[in-house]
Design a protein around this motif. Sequence first.
Motif, short mmCIF file in Angstrom:
data_model
loop_
_atom_site.label_atom_id
_atom_site.label_comp_id
_atom_site.label_asym_id
_atom_site.label_seq_id
_atom_site.Cartn_x
_atom_site.Cartn_y
_atom_site.Cartn_z
N ASN A 128 10.37 4.38 -1.86
CA ASN A 128 10.64 2.96 -1.62
C ASN A 128 9.43 2.12 -1.97
O ASN A 128 9.55 1.01 -2.50
N ARG A 129 8.24 2.63 -1.66
CA ARG A 129 7.00 1.90 -1.97
C ARG A 129 6.79 1.82 -3.48
O ARG A 129 6.42 0.77 -4.00
N ILE A 130 7.04 2.92 -4.16
CA ILE A 130 6.90 2.93 -5.62
C ILE A 130 7.87 1.94 -6.26
O ILE A 130 7.52 1.22 -7.20
N GLU A 131 9.09 1.88 -5.73
CA GLU A 131 10.10 0.97 -6.28
C GLU A 131 9.68 -0.48 -6.12
O GLU A 131 9.86 -1.30 -7.04
N THR A 132 9.13 -0.83 -4.96
CA THR A 132 8.65 -2.21 -4.76
C THR A 132 7.54 -2.55 -5.74
O THR A 132 7.52 -3.64 -6.33
N ASN A 172 0.82 -1.21 0.00
CA ASN A 172 0.00 0.00 0.00
C ASN A 172 0.86 1.26 0.00
O ASN A 172 1.93 1.30 0.60
N LEU A 173 0.33 2.31 -0.66
CA LEU A 173 0.97 3.62 -0.57
C LEU A 173 0.71 4.24 0.80
O LEU A 173 1.47 5.08 1.26
N ASP A 174 -0.37 3.85 1.44
CA ASP A 174 -0.84 4.33 2.73
C ASP A 174 -1.49 5.71 2.63
O ASP A 174 -2.63 5.91 3.04
N GLU A 225 4.63 12.44 7.64
CA GLU A 225 3.92 12.67 8.90
C GLU A 225 3.53 11.34 9.56
O GLU A 225 3.23 11.30 10.75
N ILE A 226 3.52 10.29 8.79
CA ILE A 226 3.03 8.98 9.26
C ILE A 226 4.18 7.99 9.45
O ILE A 226 4.16 7.16 10.37
N ILE A 227 5.17 8.04 8.59
CA ILE A 227 6.26 7.06 8.58
C ILE A 227 7.58 7.78 8.33
O ILE A 227 7.67 8.62 7.43
N LYS A 239 10.83 5.69 2.77
CA LYS A 239 10.34 6.80 1.96
C LYS A 239 9.22 6.33 1.02
O LYS A 239 9.10 5.15 0.69
N PHE A 240 8.43 7.30 0.59
CA PHE A 240 7.35 7.03 -0.37
C PHE A 240 7.93 6.38 -1.62
O PHE A 240 7.34 5.44 -2.17
#
Length: 331
Positions: free
Chosen positions: A177-181, A158-160, A168-170, A174-175
């Motif tokens: 990192n999620r896109i890369e996965t 999830n992007l969350d 602000e949440i994590i 980094k954001f």
Amino acid sequence: MKNNNNLRHDWTKEELLAIYNKPLMQLVYEAATVHRAWHKADEIQISTLLSVKTGGCPEDCSYCGQAARYHTDIQVQALLPTETVLAHAQKAKDNGSSRFCMAAAWREVRDNRDFDRIIDMVKGVNELGLEVCCTLGMLTESQALRLQEAGLYAYNHNLDTSEEFYDEIISTRKFDNRIETIKNVRKAGITVCSGGIIGLGEKPTDRISMLMTLANMEKHPESVPINALARVAGTPLEHLPKIDTWEMVRMIATARIVLPSSMVRLSAGRIEMSEEEQAWCFMAGANSIFTGERQTLLVTPNPGVDEDMTMLKNLGLKPMKKEVNTSCSMS
């Protein structure tokens, strides 16, 4: 069902905000119309999510009771035996699930014996004829390929929330990192499951930004979970108020309109929603729920199988029947 060539990948934030802010009845009507053009309106996919490794995560996601740094009542549990997981998968199938998701509270996948065991679990669940999904944290391209070869149908990451609100949440990843996965999952030929959480203290513009990221991907995620924050005692967000149901309905409807081919999954937070509130979400385009014999969604309360089946019957809905070709990870 419409052709995927009709999908848009060039949405602007202004366009999405205009959809999100439409008069509620008009918005739901338009979303329901799109839903009926792309999906069978009387079918809901029943998915089961099992925590195969619980707690002890080094991340600091503010909403998550599995983070080791927060003092919660959640019990740490080592990776379950493969036989136990396959027994849960068989029971889930017997109870009407067509998708079985396995979650491990890891920051990232490591190439070790635990990952080898996950591979065996994927093979076993795939052989049962279920869509098999995993959420294991960050993933390299080579690891994604191993999962694909084992028969993994979908990977959840999830992007969350929006890129703008993410820090602000994590703070422990980094954001990007999620896109890369997600890119690694795509390269391996596995379907993508990616959505987010509302009720984190974000603004509507953050919800729209998150949806825009998903909708403008080169290929839309096949699965988009929309979660309401499940407030866990001991986490930084435990005192936030319950998200308003109409905000949930607006989010689902907007997702349905801009991601028409995707499965939009009504995920966390259902335990605080009445049958009538969930019905509005289905009308707005949600066509999947998570259920389970333990009456939990990972580590938070969730309606049980019997309760959900009664609800579907009351609403004139039925579980989606979906057998997966076990010879490969894609149907």
